[in-house]
Design an enzyme around this catalytic site. Structure first.
Site, PDB file in Angstrom:
ATOM      1  N   GLY A  43       1.916   4.658  13.483  1.00 28.43           N
ATOM      2  CA  GLY A  43       2.520   3.430  14.029  1.00 28.43           C
ATOM      3  C   GLY A  43       1.791   2.959  15.282  1.00 28.43           C
ATOM      4  N   GLU A  54       9.027   1.473  11.295  1.00 29.67           N
ATOM      5  CA  GLU A  54      10.081   2.475  11.090  1.00 29.67           C
ATOM      6  C   GLU A  54       9.377   3.823  11.159  1.00 29.67           C
ATOM      7  OE1 GLU A  54      13.435   2.021  10.256  1.00 29.67           O
ATOM      8  OE2 GLU A  54      13.166  -0.098  10.686  1.00 29.67           O
ATOM      9  N   GLY A 110       6.332   5.094   8.489  1.00 27.15           N
ATOM     10  CA  GLY A 110       5.484   6.276   8.493  1.00 27.15           C
ATOM     11  C   GLY A 110       5.609   6.994   9.816  1.00 27.15           C
ATOM     12  N   SER A 111       4.581   7.734  10.160  1.00 25.96           N
ATOM     13  CA  SER A 111       4.656   8.566  11.359  1.00 25.96           C
ATOM     14  C   SER A 111       4.456   7.734  12.628  1.00 25.96           C
ATOM     15  CB  SER A 111       3.591   9.655  11.296  1.00 25.96           C
ATOM     16  OG  SER A 111       2.319   9.055  11.275  1.00 25.96           O
ATOM     17  N   THR A 112       4.955   8.256  13.722  1.00 30.63           N
ATOM     18  CA  THR A 112       4.798   7.567  15.005  1.00 30.63           C
ATOM     19  C   THR A 112       3.318   7.466  15.379  1.00 30.63           C
ATOM     20  OG1 THR A 112       7.006   8.140  15.769  1.00 30.63           O
ATOM     21  CG2 THR A 112       5.359   7.745  17.480  1.00 30.63           C
ATOM     22  N   CYS A 129      13.416  10.994   7.696  1.00 30.89           N
ATOM     23  CA  CYS A 129      13.223  10.645   9.113  1.00 30.89           C
ATOM     24  C   CYS A 129      14.514  10.764   9.922  1.00 30.89           C
ATOM     25  CB  CYS A 129      12.683   9.238   9.204  1.00 30.89           C
ATOM     26  SG  CYS A 129      13.662   8.077   8.241  1.00 30.89           S
ATOM     27  N   LYS A 156       0.874  -1.191   0.000  1.00 29.47           N
ATOM     28  CA  LYS A 156       0.000   0.000   0.000  1.00 29.47           C
ATOM     29  C   LYS A 156       0.901   1.228   0.000  1.00 29.47           C
ATOM     30  CE  LYS A 156      -2.029   2.972   1.957  1.00 29.47           C
ATOM     31  NZ  LYS A 156      -1.839   4.395   1.580  1.00 29.47           N
TER      32      LYS A 156
HETATM   33  P1  NAD Z   1       1.826   8.499   7.670  1.00 28.09           P
HETATM   34  O1  NAD Z   1       1.966   7.705   8.905  1.00 28.09           O
HETATM   35  O2  NAD Z   1       0.807   9.577   7.633  1.00 28.09           O
HETATM   36  O3  NAD Z   1       1.472   7.559   6.433  1.00 28.09           O
HETATM   37  C1  NAD Z   1       2.307   6.464   6.071  1.00 28.09           C
HETATM   38  C2  NAD Z   1       1.467   5.414   5.373  1.00 28.09           C
HETATM   39  O4  NAD Z   1       0.500   4.894   6.288  1.00 28.09           O
HETATM   40  C3  NAD Z   1       0.673   5.926   4.173  1.00 28.09           C
HETATM   41  O5  NAD Z   1       0.715   4.927   3.168  1.00 28.09           O
HETATM   42  C4  NAD Z   1      -0.738   6.071   4.737  1.00 28.09           C
HETATM   43  O6  NAD Z   1      -1.759   5.948   3.772  1.00 28.09           O
HETATM   44  C5  NAD Z   1      -0.795   4.904   5.701  1.00 28.09           C
HETATM   45  N1  NAD Z   1      -1.774   5.030   6.778  1.00 28.09           N
HETATM   46  C6  NAD Z   1      -2.345   6.163   7.278  1.00 28.09           C
HETATM   47  N2  NAD Z   1      -3.176   5.839   8.301  1.00 28.09           N
HETATM   48  C7  NAD Z   1      -3.129   4.497   8.446  1.00 28.09           C
HETATM   49  C8  NAD Z   1      -3.746   3.578   9.347  1.00 28.09           C
HETATM   50  N3  NAD Z   1      -4.576   3.975  10.308  1.00 28.09           N
HETATM   51  N4  NAD Z   1      -3.447   2.274   9.224  1.00 28.09           N
HETATM   52  C9  NAD Z   1      -2.572   1.845   8.296  1.00 28.09           C
HETATM   53  N5  NAD Z   1      -1.968   2.656   7.405  1.00 28.09           N
HETATM   54  C10 NAD Z   1      -2.233   3.970   7.483  1.00 28.09           C
HETATM   55  O7  NAD Z   1       3.269   9.052   7.353  1.00 28.09           O
HETATM   56  P2  NAD Z   1       3.699  10.020   6.179  1.00 28.09           P
HETATM   57  O8  NAD Z   1       3.309  11.403   6.534  1.00 28.09           O
HETATM   58  O9  NAD Z   1       3.247   9.463   4.872  1.00 28.09           O
HETATM   59  O10 NAD Z   1       5.288   9.857   6.204  1.00 28.09           O
HETATM   60  C11 NAD Z   1       6.110  10.645   6.967  1.00 28.09           C
HETATM   61  C12 NAD Z   1       6.516   9.891   8.211  1.00 28.09           C
HETATM   62  O11 NAD Z   1       7.242   8.719   7.859  1.00 28.09           O
HETATM   63  C13 NAD Z   1       7.437  10.695   9.078  1.00 28.09           C
HETATM   64  O12 NAD Z   1       7.037  10.572  10.419  1.00 28.09           O
HETATM   65  C14 NAD Z   1       8.794  10.021   8.878  1.00 28.09           C
HETATM   66  O13 NAD Z   1       9.692  10.177   9.941  1.00 28.09           O
HETATM   67  C15 NAD Z   1       8.404   8.617   8.684  1.00 28.09           C
HETATM   68  N6  NAD Z   1       9.479   7.877   8.026  1.00 28.09           N
HETATM   69  C16 NAD Z   1      10.225   7.021   8.778  1.00 28.09           C
HETATM   70  C17 NAD Z   1      11.275   6.318   8.195  1.00 28.09           C
HETATM   71  C18 NAD Z   1      12.112   5.355   8.997  1.00 28.09           C
HETATM   72  O14 NAD Z   1      12.884   4.615   8.393  1.00 28.09           O
HETATM   73  N7  NAD Z   1      11.994   5.331  10.308  1.00 28.09           N
HETATM   74  C19 NAD Z   1      11.549   6.505   6.841  1.00 28.09           C
HETATM   75  C20 NAD Z   1      10.779   7.386   6.111  1.00 28.09           C
HETATM   76  C21 NAD Z   1       9.732   8.063   6.724  1.00 28.09           C
END
Ligand code: NAD
Length: 499
Positions: A254, A271, A249-251, A305, A197
């Site tokens: 997560g 992550e 994605g975001s904390t 990140c 996804k």
């Molecule tokens: P996000 O958490 O908003 O979205 C990430 C993904 O999760 C998207 O595909 C989104 O559609 C999906 N998503 C949203 N809500 C969901 C839910 N309830 N259940 C399952 N999936 C869901 O993050 P973002 O704004 O797209 O990305 C930026 C974040 O990613 C930042 O916090 C960044 O630090 C983090 N990031 C971390 C790493 C790492 O390696 N630690 C690498 C890159 C980005």
């Protein structure tokens, strides 16, 4: 800093063909519309204009994709019958296809994400290397024999590593292709099937990757791609037939995933976000530290990140370092990722732009100074000037939250103990860095920093062979390297009575 005319080079014929039709979901080996028939537009962040309509997958489509992935994982399926060597060859073939289509993939990434074309090409190169690196692992997923001590009996006991099953891979928009590869490639290497996804902001290279994986010869259902929003991700996480979720994605998301995964206690690797402290001691090689710290803060439009967003500088060299980084920031050219003179592209969305600007403006209203940047930069698209702030309080949102834009805060410190306390005073623990000529101090401070990656006298030095992941609220598990592969396997212990 100067703005540039936004220009887009002629797109490659393959990219034009890709964009000329509605993009569908990959389920099994078919490209299908969303069951609802709905689509959504993906935007060019340099202009705000729509690029192409993409299928708006939801829970119904996730159901179909998981069914395809589950069928492909059934004993006796084409995928389950592949040997490790065949999997290695498929991965090598995929690497070749990624190389052959590198320019197309890079153009798609720059269109969808906005990053400079050279950065997109770099990302595509990483993707190809990931395929080759993991192709090597496919034939080396081994167990061990373990001697048992049971008096009067003989046993042979050994372990095997088996695939987990159906993996739900959910990725963000900042490195769309490489983040997808971080999850899809180790999944396939270990013999799992995957439902990917991609982020709703950047679905294009994931769809092209799906096409290339089918072309490489991966059997139907081994890889499925469902484009859509958070609801599709949530459906994947909740699905009882998904055995593992690999998420970047975001904390905040997560934490929602951890709760939603409780239904069938699926495995979860995370992550998540970061707010990396970057420490410059007075004895550092200052030109290297200044250039490295600008790179640490502004790389990937600050949307990375592991970026060094909290800069701590020892008092004696504070003014010199702040002026040096401000000068670099002012010289960064922002503009279209297709303009060869562009150093920094736009932020990903209008929402991201106003969130980052809002944090900067609030900090300035509270007394911070923008020694560089502090504003949008270009009226069209979602741009933001690289910004260096001083005078930010340690308890301000700017210093506590992951702002995820090209914004660095600089704070002076006196002693090693003081800076360690400041650096570790965060709920995140993804990355950190130290600049000093004192090797003992570099390692001493490096050990004391609570982060999954620590850079000493460098930043963003990286390789696909290295594990990465977070302490504290920055995540669970490690990606890449052999550690990362283990996360996509189950360990089975076999005990046999041999008399
Ligand atoms: P996000 O958490 O908003 O979205 C990430 C993904 O999760 C998207 O595909 C989104 O559609 C999906 N998503 C949203 N809500 C969901 C839910 N309830 N259940 C399952 N999936 C869901 O993050 P973002 O704004 O797209 O990305 C930026 C974040 O990613 C930042 O916090 C960044 O630090 C983090 N990031 C971390 C790493 C790492 O390696 N630690 C690498 C890159 C980005």
């Amino acid at each position: 800093m100067t703005s540039t005319a936004l220009s887009r080079t002629d797109l490659l014929p393959g990219v034009q063909a890709f964009l000329s039709s509605e993009r569908r979901l990959l389920i099994g080996d078919e490209w299908v519309p969303a069951a609802s028939g709905r689509t959504f537009a993906t935007l060019d962040p340099a202009t705000g204009e729509a690029l192409v309509e993409v299928a708006h997958g939801d829970a119904v489509d996730v159901e179909r994709a998981v069914a395809a992935a589950k069928a492909a994982f059934e004993p006796g399926s084409a995928w389950r019958r592949t040997t490790p060597r065949q999997r290695a060859r498929l991965l090598w073939r995929a690497a070749e296809l990624v190389d052959q289509h590198a320019d197309e993939l890079a153009q798609l990434e720059t269109l969808d994400n906005g990053k400079p074309l050279a950065s997109s090409l770099g990302d595509v190169g990483v993707a190809a290397e990931l395929f080759r690196y993991f192709a090597g692992w496919a034939t080396k997923i081994e167990g061990t024999t373990i001697p048992m001590s049971v008096e009067g009996k003989s046993y042979l006991a050994y372990t095997v590593r088996e695939p987990v099953g159906v993996v739900g891979a959910i990725v963000p928009w900042n490195f769309p292709l490489t983040m997808a590869c971080f999850k899809v490639i180790p999944s396939l290497t270990a013999g799992n099937t995957v439902v990917l996804k991609p982020a709703e902001q950047t679905p294009l290279t994931a769809l092209r990757l799906g096409e290339l994986l089918l072309e490489a010869g991966f059997p139907p259902g081994a890889v499925n791609v469902v484009t859509g929003f958070g609801e599709a991700g949530a459906a994947l996480v909740e699905h009882p037939d998904v055995d593992k979720v690999a998420f970047t994605g975001s904390t905040a998301t997560g934490k929602r995933i951890v709760q939603a995964a409780a239904g069938n206690l699926k495995k979860v690797s995370l992550e998540l976000g970061g707010k990396a402290p970057n420490i410059i001691f007075a004895d550092a090689d200052l030109p290297a530290a200044i250039a490295g710290s600008a790179h640490a803060g502004f790389f990937n439009q600050g949307q990375c990140c592991v970026n060094g967003s909290r800069l701590y500088v020892q008092r004696d060299v504070y003014d010199e370092v702040v002026e040096g980084i401000a000068r670099i920031a002012r010289d960064i050219t922002i503009g279209s990722g297709f303009d060869p003179s562009t150093d920094m592209g736009p932020l990903i969305t209008a929402e991201q732009q106003s969130m980052v600007l809002g944090h900067v403006e609030r900090s300035m209203a509270d007394g911070a100074t923008a020694v560089a940047g502090g504003a949008r930069g270009i009226d069209q698209g979602f741009f933001m000037q690289p910004t260096l702030l001083t005078g930010v309080g340690e308890d301000w949102p700017m210093q506590r939250l992951e702002v995820f834009g090209p914004v660095v805060t600089a704070t002076p410190f006196e002693s090693e103990n003081e800076v360690l306390r400041l650096a570790n005073d965060t709920r995140y623990g993804l990355a950190a860095g130290v600049w000093t000529r004192d090797a003992g101090r570099a390692h001493r401070v490096g050990h004391a920093l609570r982060a999954g990656t620590v850079w000493l006298n460098t930043w963003h030095a990286d390789d696909v062979v290295l594990p990465r992941g977070g302490f504290k609220e920055s995540g669970w598990g490690r990606e890449l390297g052999s550690f990362g592969l283990d996360d996509f396997t189950e360990l089975k212990t076999v005990i046999s009575d041999i008399g």
